[in-house]
Design a protein around this motif. Structure first.
Motif, mmCIF file in Angstrom:
data_model
loop_
_atom_site.group_PDB
_atom_site.id
_atom_site.type_symbol
_atom_site.label_atom_id
_atom_site.label_comp_id
_atom_site.label_asym_id
_atom_site.label_seq_id
_atom_site.Cartn_x
_atom_site.Cartn_y
_atom_site.Cartn_z
ATOM 1 N N GLY A 75 0.815 -1.198 0.000
ATOM 2 C CA GLY A 75 0.000 0.000 0.000
ATOM 3 C C GLY A 75 0.848 1.246 0.000
ATOM 4 O O GLY A 75 0.528 2.243 -0.613
ATOM 5 N N LEU A 76 1.995 1.222 0.683
ATOM 6 C CA LEU A 76 2.852 2.397 0.783
ATOM 7 C C LEU A 76 3.419 2.777 -0.573
ATOM 8 O O LEU A 76 3.552 3.935 -0.911
ATOM 9 C CB LEU A 76 3.985 2.114 1.779
ATOM 10 N N LEU A 77 3.726 1.782 -1.398
ATOM 11 C CA LEU A 77 4.337 2.061 -2.692
ATOM 12 C C LEU A 77 3.311 2.502 -3.733
ATOM 13 O O LEU A 77 3.675 3.080 -4.740
ATOM 14 C CB LEU A 77 5.075 0.808 -3.193
ATOM 15 N N GLN A 78 2.012 2.210 -3.491
ATOM 16 C CA GLN A 78 1.017 2.518 -4.498
ATOM 17 C C GLN A 78 0.328 3.857 -4.262
ATOM 18 O O GLN A 78 -0.551 4.225 -5.002
ATOM 19 C CB GLN A 78 -0.053 1.412 -4.521
ATOM 20 N N THR A 79 0.653 4.552 -3.224
ATOM 21 C CA THR A 79 0.006 5.823 -2.966
ATOM 22 C C THR A 79 0.919 6.982 -3.333
ATOM 23 O O THR A 79 2.131 6.923 -3.167
ATOM 24 C CB THR A 79 -0.393 5.924 -1.484
ATOM 25 N N ASP A 80 0.312 8.049 -3.900
ATOM 26 C CA ASP A 80 1.103 9.225 -4.257
ATOM 27 C C ASP A 80 1.530 9.994 -3.019
ATOM 28 O O ASP A 80 2.563 10.659 -3.015
ATOM 29 C CB ASP A 80 0.282 10.136 -5.182
ATOM 30 N N ARG A 81 0.733 9.922 -1.987
ATOM 31 C CA ARG A 81 1.038 10.665 -0.778
ATOM 32 C C ARG A 81 0.883 9.740 0.426
ATOM 33 O O ARG A 81 -0.217 9.292 0.732
ATOM 34 C CB ARG A 81 0.097 11.863 -0.637
ATOM 35 N N PRO A 82 1.961 9.433 1.115
ATOM 36 C CA PRO A 82 1.870 8.500 2.250
ATOM 37 C C PRO A 82 1.190 9.155 3.438
ATOM 38 O O PRO A 82 1.043 10.373 3.521
ATOM 39 C CB PRO A 82 3.343 8.183 2.547
ATOM 40 N N LEU A 83 0.785 8.323 4.356
ATOM 41 C CA LEU A 83 0.254 8.817 5.622
ATOM 42 C C LEU A 83 1.403 9.360 6.462
ATOM 43 O O LEU A 83 2.469 8.746 6.553
ATOM 44 C CB LEU A 83 -0.457 7.692 6.376
ATOM 45 N N THR A 84 1.178 10.499 7.086
ATOM 46 C CA THR A 84 2.250 11.161 7.832
ATOM 47 C C THR A 84 1.834 11.396 9.280
ATOM 48 O O THR A 84 0.673 11.220 9.666
ATOM 49 C CB THR A 84 2.584 12.518 7.186
ATOM 50 N N LEU A 85 2.804 11.836 10.060
ATOM 51 C CA LEU A 85 2.519 12.197 11.446
ATOM 52 C C LEU A 85 1.576 13.386 11.521
ATOM 53 O O LEU A 85 0.772 13.500 12.459
ATOM 54 C CB LEU A 85 3.823 12.500 12.182
ATOM 55 N N ASP A 86 1.644 14.282 10.548
ATOM 56 C CA ASP A 86 0.714 15.411 10.509
ATOM 57 C C ASP A 86 -0.719 14.936 10.271
ATOM 58 O O ASP A 86 -1.671 15.511 10.812
ATOM 59 C CB ASP A 86 1.124 16.398 9.419
ATOM 60 N N ASP A 87 -0.867 13.898 9.432
ATOM 61 C CA ASP A 87 -2.196 13.320 9.241
ATOM 62 C C ASP A 87 -2.736 12.783 10.559
ATOM 63 O O ASP A 87 -3.908 12.987 10.901
ATOM 64 C CB ASP A 87 -2.142 12.182 8.214
#
Length: 398
Positions: A75-87
């Protein structure tokens, strides 16, 4: 024919050849016992798996990067924007949300006290203890520092601290996690295993340190725990809207604990039914035995059938008589098999408490109905043969 006479004839026909009737019922008993034991094992496994997943609570929503896949590096490689600590920080502002846990997971070598051990490393924040319902046996949990500036404190699982420090007090001791230096701030209470993962053989470190350790720029998952004052659908909608606003698109996946438990429950119920169906194959032996004994009984009792017909018994009554004998044989075997299975399950639970066995009234009732159905199916052909006999020819058979 009076009901009392009908019952007497059925009982006498079964007791006239006790050995033969007992062996026939035994074939059904073995099959029913096998089905009951297998369904008990299936139900036990289902309860075990669901209880393991439920030990973290049921009001949890997991957020994974990527829309097409639900977690891990895929899932991490297929997303343009990863989930972040700010999220994760933004999700704490949503109504009804009580805890937000950003997660990074990997494995590495833990070194301390001249010993080393390769195990799982979980990067999270201080909320993990409340969100995952982890109790502390010693010290404190992960530090509640601001993201990006966490102090290098770690929390050890119960088994891991025993392996590294033995009987010594680990609090304040220095350890190396994947080459990075940490100080032990706490020890988790024993939690046990979940689906092969030893929760006691893990080390927990601050999530920002884990991102550095594994050289990642995104989280593997964010767990959101919400209060019981809101429904799962409400919280899912607010999380989805918040992340779409931040990312510009729905490039993430949401999985609620309710959905996961329901899916697991459905899968395990199907597996239980499939295992029971395999065990039911052994009932074919018992069914063949009933067909054999009832066909033999029809040939041996030809004159009796003729006499009953001469005395006024209808074809329907003769058919029901032989059919009742077949059902009685099968039912007796079914009751014996269920009784044996219950005794075995209770004995195994007493001597092997770790074995997941769970008796289910639904499957016990189903096994009993199955034994009756087998008696009906196996006895219908011999009963029809008896009912279709010519009374005069049958009387001459003696």
């Amino acid at each position: 024919m009076r009901p009392a006479d009908f019952s007497t004839l059925v009982l006498r026909s079964l007791t006239a050849a006790k050995m033969r009737s007992s062996l026939t019922a035994l074939g059904i008993a073995v099959g029913i016992c096998a089905v009951t034991l297998l369904t008990s094992l299936g139900e036990g496994v289902r309860d075990y798996v669901l209880s393991n997943f439920s030990q973290f609570g049921t009001r949890i929503i997991a957020i994974n990067p990527g829309k097409s896949m639900t977690g891990g590096m895929g899932g991490l490689l297929q997303t343009d924007r990863p989930l972040t600590l700010d999220d994760a920080q933004a999700l704490t502002l949503l109504p009804h949300v009580t805890h937000v846990v950003p997660i990074v997971q990997g494995s590495g070598t833990i070194e301390a006290n001249g010993r080393s051990r390769s195990t799982d490393i979980i990067g999270a924040n201080h909320a993990i203890h409340s969100a995952w319902q982890f109790e502390l046996a010693l010290g404190r949990g992960l530090p509640a520092d601001e993201s990006g500036r966490s102090r290098s404190f770690a929390v050890l699982g119960d088994k891991l601290q025993q392996e590294l420090f033995g009987g010594q007090n680990p609090l304040g001791q220095s350890i190396r996690v994947g080459g990075m230096r940490f100080r032990v701030g706490g020890v988790m209470a024993a939690k046990g295993q979940m689906l092969g993962f030893d929760l006691d053989d893990m080390v927990f470190i601050p999530v920002d340190k884990a991102l550095m350790l594994f050289n990642r720029n995104g989280l593997m998952e964010i767990d959101v725990v919400f209060s019981d004052s809101a429904s799962t659908e409400q919280v899912l909608a607010s999380i989805r809207q918040q992340l779409i606003t931040r990312h510009g698109a729905e490039d993430f996946s949401l999985i609620s604990q309710d959905d996961m438990l329901q899916s697991l429950n459905n899968i395990l119920r199907v597996l239980t039914a499939a295992v029971a169906a395999l065990g039911a194959i052994s009932l074919l032996v018992g069914a063949v035995g009933i067909v054999t004994i009832m066909s033999t009984a029809v040939r041996e009792r030809t004159s009796e059938i003729g006499l009953l017909s001469a005395l006024g018994a209808s074809q329907r009554q003769i058919l029901l008589l032989f059919l009742a004998e077949a059902v009685a044989l099968s039912l007796a075997g079914g009751l014996a098999g269920i009784s044996a299975a219950i005794a075995l399950v209770l004995g195994l639970q007493l001597f092997l408490p770790a074995l997941p066995l769970q008796l289910s009234l639904f499957y016990l009732g189903l096994a009993l109905l199955l034994s009756i159905a087998i008696g009906l199916a196996a006895g219908i052909t011999p009963a029809r043969q008896a009912a279709s006999m010519n009374p005069i020819t049958a009387l001459r058979a003696e």
